[in-house]
Design a protein around this motif. Structure first.
Motif, PDB file in Angstrom:
ATOM      1  N   TYR A 129      36.314  39.175  49.787  1.00 50.44           N
ATOM      2  CA  TYR A 129      35.392  40.247  49.404  1.00 50.44           C
ATOM      3  C   TYR A 129      34.233  39.722  48.563  1.00 50.44           C
ATOM      4  O   TYR A 129      33.409  40.491  48.092  1.00 50.44           O
ATOM      5  CB  TYR A 129      36.151  41.325  48.624  1.00 50.44           C
ATOM      6  N   GLY A 130      34.191  38.417  48.378  1.00 46.16           N
ATOM      7  CA  GLY A 130      33.105  37.834  47.624  1.00 46.16           C
ATOM      8  C   GLY A 130      33.320  37.756  46.135  1.00 46.16           C
ATOM      9  O   GLY A 130      32.390  37.404  45.389  1.00 46.16           O
ATOM     10  N   ASP A 131      34.515  38.111  45.679  1.00 40.34           N
ATOM     11  CA  ASP A 131      34.792  38.013  44.243  1.00 40.34           C
ATOM     12  C   ASP A 131      34.956  36.563  43.841  1.00 40.34           C
ATOM     13  O   ASP A 131      35.697  35.817  44.473  1.00 40.34           O
ATOM     14  CB  ASP A 131      36.073  38.784  43.894  1.00 40.34           C
ATOM     15  N   ARG A 132      34.270  36.205  42.765  1.00 40.82           N
ATOM     16  CA  ARG A 132      34.345  34.829  42.278  1.00 40.82           C
ATOM     17  C   ARG A 132      35.483  34.694  41.271  1.00 40.82           C
ATOM     18  O   ARG A 132      35.650  35.519  40.385  1.00 40.82           O
ATOM     19  CB  ARG A 132      33.021  34.426  41.621  1.00 40.82           C
ATOM     20  N   HIS A 133      36.220  33.594  41.418  1.00 43.17           N
ATOM     21  CA  HIS A 133      37.280  33.264  40.467  1.00 43.17           C
ATOM     22  C   HIS A 133      37.020  31.865  39.936  1.00 43.17           C
ATOM     23  O   HIS A 133      36.822  30.925  40.704  1.00 43.17           O
ATOM     24  CB  HIS A 133      38.645  33.318  41.138  1.00 43.17           C
ATOM     25  N   ASP A 134      37.024  31.729  38.633  1.00 41.44           N
ATOM     26  CA  ASP A 134      36.846  30.430  37.985  1.00 41.44           C
ATOM     27  C   ASP A 134      38.163  29.989  37.368  1.00 41.44           C
ATOM     28  O   ASP A 134      38.856  30.765  36.731  1.00 41.44           O
ATOM     29  CB  ASP A 134      35.783  30.520  36.881  1.00 41.44           C
ATOM     30  N   TYR A 135      38.439  28.721  37.535  1.00 48.45           N
ATOM     31  CA  TYR A 135      39.632  28.103  36.936  1.00 48.45           C
ATOM     32  C   TYR A 135      39.166  26.923  36.106  1.00 48.45           C
ATOM     33  O   TYR A 135      38.216  26.224  36.474  1.00 48.45           O
ATOM     34  CB  TYR A 135      40.605  27.656  38.023  1.00 48.45           C
ATOM     35  N   TRP A 136      39.883  26.683  34.992  1.00 48.02           N
ATOM     36  CA  TRP A 136      39.452  25.657  34.055  1.00 48.02           C
ATOM     37  C   TRP A 136      40.600  24.724  33.688  1.00 48.02           C
ATOM     38  O   TRP A 136      41.748  25.149  33.568  1.00 48.02           O
ATOM     39  CB  TRP A 136      38.922  26.306  32.777  1.00 48.02           C
ATOM     40  N   GLY A 137      40.221  23.474  33.484  1.00 44.59           N
ATOM     41  CA  GLY A 137      41.169  22.539  32.916  1.00 44.59           C
ATOM     42  C   GLY A 137      41.206  22.694  31.409  1.00 44.59           C
ATOM     43  O   GLY A 137      40.493  23.520  30.832  1.00 44.59           O
ATOM     44  N   GLN A 138      42.031  21.857  30.778  1.00 42.40           N
ATOM     45  CA  GLN A 138      42.230  21.987  29.337  1.00 42.40           C
ATOM     46  C   GLN A 138      41.121  21.324  28.529  1.00 42.40           C
ATOM     47  O   GLN A 138      40.992  21.578  27.333  1.00 42.40           O
ATOM     48  CB  GLN A 138      43.586  21.367  28.937  1.00 42.40           C
ATOM     49  N   GLY A 139      40.302  20.516  29.175  1.00 41.18           N
ATOM     50  CA  GLY A 139      39.215  19.831  28.485  1.00 41.18           C
ATOM     51  C   GLY A 139      39.630  18.460  27.993  1.00 41.18           C
ATOM     52  O   GLY A 139      40.782  18.244  27.616  1.00 41.18           O
ATOM     53  N   THR A 140      38.674  17.551  28.004  1.00 44.29           N
ATOM     54  CA  THR A 140      38.927  16.204  27.504  1.00 44.29           C
ATOM     55  C   THR A 140      37.731  15.758  26.676  1.00 44.29           C
ATOM     56  O   THR A 140      36.576  15.982  27.051  1.00 44.29           O
ATOM     57  CB  THR A 140      39.209  15.224  28.666  1.00 44.29           C
ATOM     58  N   GLN A 141      38.021  15.142  25.536  1.00 43.43           N
ATOM     59  CA  GLN A 141      36.956  14.753  24.615  1.00 43.43           C
ATOM     60  C   GLN A 141      36.327  13.436  25.052  1.00 43.43           C
ATOM     61  O   GLN A 141      37.043  12.464  25.333  1.00 43.43           O
ATOM     62  CB  GLN A 141      37.514  14.607  23.190  1.00 43.43           C
ATOM     63  N   VAL A 142      35.011  13.417  25.080  1.00 45.13           N
ATOM     64  CA  VAL A 142      34.251  12.193  25.292  1.00 45.13           C
ATOM     65  C   VAL A 142      33.380  11.983  24.063  1.00 45.13           C
ATOM     66  O   VAL A 142      32.598  12.861  23.695  1.00 45.13           O
ATOM     67  CB  VAL A 142      33.370  12.282  26.554  1.00 45.13           C
ATOM     68  N   THR A 143      33.548  10.840  23.430  1.00 44.66           N
ATOM     69  CA  THR A 143      32.779  10.508  22.241  1.00 44.66           C
ATOM     70  C   THR A 143      32.041   9.201  22.480  1.00 44.66           C
ATOM     71  O   THR A 143      32.670   8.185  22.816  1.00 44.66           O
ATOM     72  CB  THR A 143      33.684  10.381  21.009  1.00 44.66           C
ATOM     73  N   VAL A 144      30.734   9.247  22.325  1.00 40.81           N
ATOM     74  CA  VAL A 144      29.901   8.060  22.503  1.00 40.81           C
ATOM     75  C   VAL A 144      29.347   7.678  21.131  1.00 40.81           C
ATOM     76  O   VAL A 144      28.514   8.370  20.563  1.00 40.81           O
ATOM     77  CB  VAL A 144      28.759   8.315  23.491  1.00 40.81           C
ATOM     78  N   SER A 145      29.843   6.572  20.624  1.00 37.24           N
ATOM     79  CA  SER A 145      29.475   6.175  19.272  1.00 37.24           C
ATOM     80  C   SER A 145      29.715   4.684  19.085  1.00 37.24           C
ATOM     81  O   SER A 145      30.638   4.119  19.680  1.00 37.24           O
ATOM     82  CB  SER A 145      30.298   6.964  18.249  1.00 37.24           C
ATOM     83  N   SER A 146      28.889   4.091  18.252  1.00 36.76           N
ATOM     84  CA  SER A 146      29.082   2.683  17.917  1.00 36.76           C
ATOM     85  C   SER A 146      29.899   2.548  16.642  1.00 36.76           C
ATOM     86  O   SER A 146      30.188   1.433  16.204  1.00 36.76           O
ATOM     87  CB  SER A 146      27.729   1.988  17.772  1.00 36.76           C
ATOM     88  N   GLN A 200      45.569  30.809  42.870  1.00 36.46           N
ATOM     89  CA  GLN A 200      45.591  30.109  41.595  1.00 36.46           C
ATOM     90  C   GLN A 200      45.344  28.625  41.799  1.00 36.46           C
ATOM     91  O   GLN A 200      45.760  28.048  42.807  1.00 36.46           O
ATOM     92  CB  GLN A 200      46.950  30.304  40.908  1.00 36.46           C
ATOM     93  N   VAL A 201      44.662  28.054  40.836  1.00 38.12           N
ATOM     94  CA  VAL A 201      44.416  26.613  40.844  1.00 38.12           C
ATOM     95  C   VAL A 201      44.685  26.096  39.441  1.00 38.12           C
ATOM     96  O   VAL A 201      44.104  26.592  38.469  1.00 38.12           O
ATOM     97  CB  VAL A 201      42.964  26.282  41.234  1.00 38.12           C
ATOM     98  N   GLN A 202      45.549  25.115  39.338  1.00 39.08           N
ATOM     99  CA  GLN A 202      45.731  24.412  38.065  1.00 39.08           C
ATOM    100  C   GLN A 202      44.949  23.111  38.122  1.00 39.08           C
ATOM    101  O   GLN A 202      44.939  22.430  39.159  1.00 39.08           O
ATOM    102  CB  GLN A 202      47.211  24.121  37.797  1.00 39.08           C
ATOM    103  N   LEU A 203      44.309  22.798  37.021  1.00 36.20           N
ATOM    104  CA  LEU A 203      43.475  21.604  36.935  1.00 36.20           C
ATOM    105  C   LEU A 203      43.956  20.742  35.769  1.00 36.20           C
ATOM    106  O   LEU A 203      44.137  21.255  34.662  1.00 36.20           O
ATOM    107  CB  LEU A 203      42.016  21.983  36.730  1.00 36.20           C
ATOM    108  N   VAL A 204      44.131  19.471  36.034  1.00 40.51           N
ATOM    109  CA  VAL A 204      44.568  18.543  34.990  1.00 40.51           C
ATOM    110  C   VAL A 204      43.549  17.417  34.889  1.00 40.51           C
ATOM    111  O   VAL A 204      43.313  16.691  35.862  1.00 40.51           O
ATOM    112  CB  VAL A 204      45.961  17.968  35.291  1.00 40.51           C
ATOM    113  N   GLU A 205      42.959  17.299  33.707  1.00 37.74           N
ATOM    114  CA  GLU A 205      41.922  16.294  33.492  1.00 37.74           C
ATOM    115  C   GLU A 205      42.494  15.072  32.787  1.00 37.74           C
ATOM    116  O   GLU A 205      43.471  15.157  32.054  1.00 37.74           O
ATOM    117  CB  GLU A 205      40.798  16.878  32.636  1.00 37.74           C
ATOM    118  N   SER A 206      41.816  13.966  32.978  1.00 40.63           N
ATOM    119  CA  SER A 206      42.154  12.746  32.251  1.00 40.63           C
ATOM    120  C   SER A 206      40.930  11.848  32.219  1.00 40.63           C
ATOM    121  O   SER A 206      39.972  12.063  32.974  1.00 40.63           O
ATOM    122  CB  SER A 206      43.321  12.024  32.920  1.00 40.63           C
ATOM    123  N   GLY A 207      40.975  10.862  31.317  1.00 44.09           N
ATOM    124  CA  GLY A 207      39.939   9.841  31.305  1.00 44.09           C
ATOM    125  C   GLY A 207      38.959   9.888  30.156  1.00 44.09           C
ATOM    126  O   GLY A 207      38.098   9.025  30.049  1.00 44.09           O
ATOM    127  N   GLY A 208      39.066  10.855  29.288  1.00 43.63           N
ATOM    128  CA  GLY A 208      38.159  10.890  28.149  1.00 43.63           C
ATOM    129  C   GLY A 208      38.500   9.817  27.139  1.00 43.63           C
ATOM    130  O   GLY A 208      39.473   9.078  27.277  1.00 43.63           O
TER     131      GLY A 208
END
Length: 120
Positions: free
Chosen positions: A103-120, A1-9
């Motif tokens: 055995y070659g089985d792939r496992h994907d782990y995901w963070g919770q996501g972070t919003q990036v907004t590019v706007s003036s 298991q891998v837990q991922l924590v994102e930041s910086g958006g």
């Protein structure tokens, strides 16, 4: 298991910069690859950048020359430095980790996501 924590958006003006961080719950040397994906409203999720355990990197054509993926092994953290941001970079950015079993089985782990907004 891998837990991922994102930041910086956040909100940034066109031409600005942001750095996203993704902290893993275990040594990134034990993870075969890590990357950043993004998904904009109404669009499919796409790979933005990835880095393998060996240090090889790859980028989406749309971000080459503007984004850089890197890692800090001591902190078990992967970064995405985003420069010259454009409105079309607006999306939810998610960190991804990939491991393969003996055995070659792939496992994907995901963070919770972070919003990036590019706007003036």
């Amino acid at each position: 298991q891998v837990q991922l924590v994102e930041s910086g958006g956040g909100l940034v003006q066109p031409g600005g910069s942001l750095r996203l961080s993704c902290a893993a719950s275990r040594s990134i040397f034990s993870i075969d690859a890590m990357g950043w994906y993004r998904q904009a409203p109404g669009k499919e999720r796409e790979l933005v950048a990835a880095i393998t355990r060996g240090g090889s990197t790859n980028y989406a054509d749309s971000v080459k020359g503007r984004f850089t993926i890197s890692r800090d092994n001591a902190k078990n953290t992967v970064y995405l430095q985003m420069n010259s941001l454009k409105p079309e970079d607006t999306a939810v950015y998610s960190c991804n980790a990939v491991t393969y079993s003996d055995y070659g089985d792939r496992h994907d782990y995901w963070g919770q996501g972070t919003q990036v907004t590019v706007s003036s």
